[in-house]
Design a protein around this motif. Structure first.
Motif, PDB file in Angstrom:
ATOM      1  N   ASP A 108       2.650  -9.695 -10.021  1.00 19.08           N
ATOM      2  CA  ASP A 108       1.682 -10.778  -8.225  1.00 19.08           C
ATOM      3  C   ASP A 108       2.211 -10.114  -6.526  1.00 19.08           C
ATOM      4  O   ASP A 108       1.378  -9.822  -6.333  1.00 19.08           O
ATOM      5  N   PHE A 109       3.335  -9.482  -6.756  1.00 22.90           N
ATOM      6  CA  PHE A 109       3.697  -9.199  -5.571  1.00 22.90           C
ATOM      7  C   PHE A 109       4.238  -7.764  -5.917  1.00 22.90           C
ATOM      8  O   PHE A 109       4.421  -7.349  -5.036  1.00 22.90           O
ATOM      9  N   PHE A 110       4.750  -6.946  -7.248  1.00 19.46           N
ATOM     10  CA  PHE A 110       5.485  -5.716  -6.658  1.00 19.46           C
ATOM     11  C   PHE A 110       3.809  -5.370  -7.329  1.00 19.46           C
ATOM     12  O   PHE A 110       4.597  -3.747  -6.987  1.00 19.46           O
ATOM     13  N   LYS A 111       3.267  -5.331  -7.715  1.00 19.21           N
ATOM     14  CA  LYS A 111       1.450  -5.271  -8.019  1.00 19.21           C
ATOM     15  C   LYS A 111       1.526  -3.740  -8.780  1.00 19.21           C
ATOM     16  O   LYS A 111       1.561  -2.572  -8.586  1.00 19.21           O
ATOM     17  N   ALA A 112       2.711  -4.701  -9.969  1.00 23.30           N
ATOM     18  CA  ALA A 112       2.890  -3.165 -11.568  1.00 23.30           C
ATOM     19  C   ALA A 112       1.216  -3.846 -12.080  1.00 23.30           C
ATOM     20  O   ALA A 112       0.489  -5.056 -11.419  1.00 23.30           O
ATOM     21  N   ASP A 113       0.587  -2.512 -13.012  1.00 17.47           N
ATOM     22  CA  ASP A 113      -0.684  -3.132 -13.127  1.00 17.47           C
ATOM     23  C   ASP A 113       0.658  -3.247 -14.738  1.00 17.47           C
ATOM     24  O   ASP A 113      -1.321  -4.259 -15.464  1.00 17.47           O
ATOM     25  N   LYS A 114       0.782  -3.270 -15.636  1.00 16.24           N
ATOM     26  CA  LYS A 114       1.532  -4.150 -16.324  1.00 16.24           C
ATOM     27  C   LYS A 114       3.369  -5.105 -16.285  1.00 16.24           C
ATOM     28  O   LYS A 114       3.803  -3.569 -15.384  1.00 16.24           O
TER      29      LYS A 114
ATOM     30  N   LEU B 263       3.552  10.292  -9.590  1.00 13.08           N
ATOM     31  CA  LEU B 263       2.277  10.539 -11.105  1.00 13.08           C
ATOM     32  C   LEU B 263       1.644  11.980 -10.350  1.00 13.08           C
ATOM     33  O   LEU B 263       1.145  12.856 -11.586  1.00 13.08           O
ATOM     34  N   ASP B 264       0.785  12.102  -9.353  1.00 10.80           N
ATOM     35  CA  ASP B 264       0.298  13.426  -8.742  1.00 10.80           C
ATOM     36  C   ASP B 264       1.107  14.647  -9.146  1.00 10.80           C
ATOM     37  O   ASP B 264       0.487  16.305  -9.435  1.00 10.80           O
ATOM     38  N   ALA B 265       2.252  14.497  -8.707  1.00 12.95           N
ATOM     39  CA  ALA B 265       3.403  15.435  -8.692  1.00 12.95           C
ATOM     40  C   ALA B 265       3.983  16.156  -9.667  1.00 12.95           C
ATOM     41  O   ALA B 265       4.053  17.050 -10.950  1.00 12.95           O
ATOM     42  N   LEU B 266       3.528  14.686 -10.808  1.00 11.58           N
ATOM     43  CA  LEU B 266       4.299  15.184 -12.495  1.00 11.58           C
ATOM     44  C   LEU B 266       3.574  15.886 -13.114  1.00 11.58           C
ATOM     45  O   LEU B 266       2.183  15.838 -12.975  1.00 11.58           O
ATOM     46  N   PRO B 267       3.952  16.812 -14.397  1.00 13.35           N
ATOM     47  CA  PRO B 267       3.021  17.498 -15.667  1.00 13.35           C
ATOM     48  C   PRO B 267       2.105  16.131 -15.854  1.00 13.35           C
ATOM     49  O   PRO B 267       2.727  15.336 -15.999  1.00 13.35           O
ATOM     50  N   ASP B 268       1.015  16.857 -16.448  1.00 12.47           N
ATOM     51  CA  ASP B 268      -0.514  15.778 -17.299  1.00 12.47           C
ATOM     52  C   ASP B 268       1.078  15.362 -18.906  1.00 12.47           C
ATOM     53  O   ASP B 268       1.798  15.893 -19.108  1.00 12.47           O
TER      54      ASP B 268
ATOM     55  N   GLU C 102      -1.600   7.217 -17.423  1.00  6.31           N
ATOM     56  CA  GLU C 102      -2.233   5.929 -18.752  1.00  6.31           C
ATOM     57  C   GLU C 102      -2.370   4.861 -18.319  1.00  6.31           C
ATOM     58  O   GLU C 102      -3.194   4.158 -18.360  1.00  6.31           O
ATOM     59  N   THR C 103      -1.041   4.193 -18.235  1.00  4.13           N
ATOM     60  CA  THR C 103      -0.737   3.316 -17.871  1.00  4.13           C
ATOM     61  C   THR C 103      -0.420   2.482 -16.322  1.00  4.13           C
ATOM     62  O   THR C 103      -0.278   1.567 -15.995  1.00  4.13           O
ATOM     63  N   GLY C 104      -0.472   3.297 -15.534  1.00  8.36           N
ATOM     64  CA  GLY C 104       0.238   3.089 -14.336  1.00  8.36           C
ATOM     65  C   GLY C 104       1.177   2.751 -14.112  1.00  8.36           C
ATOM     66  O   GLY C 104       2.199   2.958 -15.096  1.00  8.36           O
ATOM     67  N   LEU C 105       1.756   1.420 -13.026  1.00 12.58           N
ATOM     68  CA  LEU C 105       2.971   1.125 -13.182  1.00 12.58           C
ATOM     69  C   LEU C 105       3.439  -0.432 -14.468  1.00 12.58           C
ATOM     70  O   LEU C 105       2.751  -1.265 -14.555  1.00 12.58           O
ATOM     71  N   CYS C 106       4.218   0.267 -15.057  1.00 13.44           N
ATOM     72  CA  CYS C 106       4.127  -0.752 -16.058  1.00 13.44           C
ATOM     73  C   CYS C 106       6.335  -0.906 -15.454  1.00 13.44           C
ATOM     74  O   CYS C 106       6.847   0.033 -16.089  1.00 13.44           O
ATOM     75  N   MET C 107       6.493  -2.854 -15.396  1.00 14.27           N
ATOM     76  CA  MET C 107       7.675  -3.006 -15.696  1.00 14.27           C
ATOM     77  C   MET C 107       7.872  -4.378 -16.221  1.00 14.27           C
ATOM     78  O   MET C 107       7.459  -4.839 -16.349  1.00 14.27           O
ATOM     79  N   PHE C 108       9.638  -3.798 -16.589  1.00 15.55           N
ATOM     80  CA  PHE C 108      10.224  -4.652 -17.305  1.00 15.55           C
ATOM     81  C   PHE C 108      11.199  -5.906 -16.909  1.00 15.55           C
ATOM     82  O   PHE C 108      11.699  -4.669 -16.918  1.00 15.55           O
TER      83      PHE C 108
ATOM     84  N   GLU D 278       0.671  -1.170  -0.327  1.00 17.14           N
ATOM     85  CA  GLU D 278       0.062  -0.173  -0.217  1.00 17.14           C
ATOM     86  C   GLU D 278       0.779   0.945   0.171  1.00 17.14           C
ATOM     87  O   GLU D 278       0.697   2.862  -1.254  1.00 17.14           O
ATOM     88  N   GLU D 279       1.728   1.237   0.650  1.00 13.99           N
ATOM     89  CA  GLU D 279       2.962   2.399   1.054  1.00 13.99           C
ATOM     90  C   GLU D 279       3.387   2.842  -0.533  1.00 13.99           C
ATOM     91  O   GLU D 279       3.185   4.002  -1.537  1.00 13.99           O
ATOM     92  N   TYR D 280       3.850   1.577  -1.440  1.00  7.37           N
ATOM     93  CA  TYR D 280       4.641   1.792  -2.262  1.00  7.37           C
ATOM     94  C   TYR D 280       3.793   1.943  -3.295  1.00  7.37           C
ATOM     95  O   TYR D 280       4.042   2.783  -4.349  1.00  7.37           O
ATOM     96  N   ILE D 281       2.410   1.984  -3.464  1.00  7.28           N
ATOM     97  CA  ILE D 281       1.706   2.663  -4.362  1.00  7.28           C
ATOM     98  C   ILE D 281       1.066   3.606  -4.086  1.00  7.28           C
ATOM     99  O   ILE D 281       0.853   4.502  -5.471  1.00  7.28           O
ATOM    100  N   CYS D 282       1.205   4.678  -2.663  1.00  9.49           N
ATOM    101  CA  CYS D 282       0.833   5.687  -2.973  1.00  9.49           C
ATOM    102  C   CYS D 282       2.150   6.178  -3.151  1.00  9.49           C
ATOM    103  O   CYS D 282       1.966   7.388  -3.392  1.00  9.49           O
ATOM    104  N   ARG D 283       3.453   5.752  -2.891  1.00  2.00           N
ATOM    105  CA  ARG D 283       4.295   6.829  -4.164  1.00  2.00           C
ATOM    106  C   ARG D 283       4.062   6.555  -5.138  1.00  2.00           C
ATOM    107  O   ARG D 283       4.691   8.291  -5.515  1.00  2.00           O
TER     108      ARG D 283
END
Length: 497
Positions: free
Chosen positions: A156-162, A76-81, A127-133, A66-71
């Motif tokens: 599953d573990f790091f809670k990436a969106d993609k 994202l809220d701080a970055l420009p559109d 647009e994509t949330g967190l995408c991890m390669f 939850e804390e990682y998702i909040c970070r």
């Protein structure tokens, strides 16, 4: 462009279907595996593999998903559109062709993902949330290096969106770059896995590429309650370890022995590694600010300066003490030490919300210049010589890196939850190196007293306060009996004679 978009959509749909299939199969596998004692290894500790270390829902010890998702949301809220943030992990550095150095993760990548393993790239956008390669792994790699996190663990573990294999990044990331107005990335990460993409180069030529550090440094400036808890433990570990090392210095006078002792004590108390190579400066070596050789014997009558820190689950400590192993200060050593100690204590008093490191630094400079002039170390009207005797700032922000949030100005206002160091010092070489004219009795003396300070609502808390620094306390500690064998007591007296 259209082809890349279609590929991305197909890949995303396939990934979603695979994730649902894998989720179903994994739930079955887990039920069977865990009843027979089997644990799925994702390349780093998990609540299932290390229940003594992580509680449920924690990705790293003390920090929940939850804390990682909040970070990530705050970033994202701080970055420009229409911004895209590319956050690369650190690369594995090699000692020889096949022998790696101990790996330490890039601070921003760890802060955002919780992944402690090398080779990955995280991409973040509204647009994509967190995408991890995730790095592609082959059977041979597992044989040599063991299991590591892959695409499934990313979701599953790091809670990436993609999540995708790293080999797919060249097909997916360029279009994400082209569709963004601004591309931010962690410039200091050593990886070049995406910097050679044509899309990234074009964005850079068009001034669309910027450093992400200002945004992540702002987020990391104020520590959460869980981060403060980890930093308290890190400070406690290094404080206890340095105290044991100080006691050992009565009988063991090799810089290398004291360096080995502090590392042993820290790791025995749960630290994963040292925060930096320990500074163990005996005598004139203490006058070298970042002395690192640690290869000389500490002579009778010399002071020893130790600057040490450890890492506890991603969070660092930083502490310095200077003391006489023989149990007594010379007159010249005591004069200098008393000035540095007074400056340390007065500057700590200034640590509170509303002030800044810059203000505290200016106060320390005034105190030290006045003191140096009274001792005849610098002449009246010669304050420029101060910089030859103390070229450092009074302190710095501390957190996941020793010099944390470095892109922020030193006149940024301190707030509750910020952790800084207070570390006045003086470094007088045995022979003049620059334009300074210290009296001979002070030659070859280096003194630094550094504490770790948490800013609180009402003022501050010194996290390293348990380590003695008052002259009577140090001399008592170095002369106290009953802490070792009779042979050690004789050895200590012989070393001081």
């Amino acid at each position: 462009m259209a082809t890349a978009a279609r590929f991305l959509r197909r890949t995303l749909r396939a990934s979603e279907g695979a994730s649902r299939l894998l989720s179903t199969s994994h739930s079955i596998i887990r039920r069977v595996a865990y009843t027979t004692g089997g644990i799925i290894d994702v390349g780093q500790p998990t609540p299932r593999s290390h229940p003594e270390l992580l509680a449920d829902e924690e990705i790293t010890p003390g920090i929940t998903s939850e804390e990682y998702i909040c970070r990530r949301k705050k970033l994202l809220d701080a970055l420009p559109d229409k911004s895209l943030a590319i956050i690369a992990s650190a690369d594995q550095q090699m000692m020889t062709d096949i022998v790696p150095y101990s790996f330490r993760q890039n601070g921003d990548y760890l802060y955002i993902t919780g992944c402690t393993q090398p080779g990955g790239v995280a991409v973040l956008s509204k647009e994509t949330g967190l995408c991890m390669f995730m790095p592609d792994k082959h059977k041979e790699d597992v044989v040599w290096e063991g299991p590591t996190a892959g695409v499934e663990a990313a979701v599953d573990f790091f809670k990436a969106d993609k999540a995708f294999p790293l080999s797919e990044m060249k097909k997916i990331l360029p279009e994400m770059i082209e569709q963004s107005k601004v591309v931010y990335h962690n410039v200091k990460a050593s990886t070049s896995s995406y910097r050679n993409f044509d899309a990234f180069r074009r964005a850079s030529l068009n001034n669309k590429v910027k450093d992400l550090a200002h945004y992540t440094d702002e987020l990391r400036w104020i520590k959460s309650k869980s981060e403060i808890k980890l930093m308290r433990e890190s400070a406690s570990i290094v404080s206890q370890s340095l105290l044991q090392t100080m006691l050992l210095s009565r009988t063991h006078r090799e810089e290398s022995q004291l360096a080995a002792k502090i590392e042993y004590e820290c790791k025995m108390r749960g630290a994963q590694r040292m925060a930096f190579h320990p500074v163990v400066g005996g005598g004139a070596n203490g006058s070298v600010v970042h002395y690192s050789r640690n290869d000389k014997k500490i002579n009778s009558g010399d002071l020893v300066l130790m600057d040490v820190g450890c890492e506890y689950h991603g969070y660092l400590s930083d502490l310095t003490r200077t003391w006489p192993p023989c149990g007594r200060f010379s007159a010249a050593q005591e004069e200098l030490y008393s000035l540095i100690l007074e400056t340390n204590k007065e500057c700590i008093k200034l640590c509170k919300p509303g002030t800044s490191i810059k203000e505290i630094h200016h106060h320390s400079v005034k105190m030290l210049i006045s003191g140096f002039q009274e001792l005849g170390i610098i002449g009246k009207g010669k304050s420029i010589q101060y910089n030859y005797l103390n070229p450092t700032s009074i302190g710095h922000s501390l957190g996941m890196d020793i010099h944390d949030s470095t892109s922020l100005s030193s006149d940024k206002t301190l707030e509750p939850g910020v952790v800084i160091t207070i570390e006045p010092g003086i470094y007088i070489p045995p022979v003049p190196i620059l334009n300074e004219k210290a009296p001979d009795r002070f030659r070859g003396i280096g003194i630094r007293i550094e504490d770790e300070v948490l800013i609180t609502e009402s003022g501050h808390e010194v996290l390293t306060a348990s380590v003695p620094k008052e002259i009577p306390h140090l001399t008592t500690l170095m002369n106290m009996g009953g802490c070792g064998s009779m042979a050690e007591a004789h050895e200590a007296r012989a070393a001081c004679s």
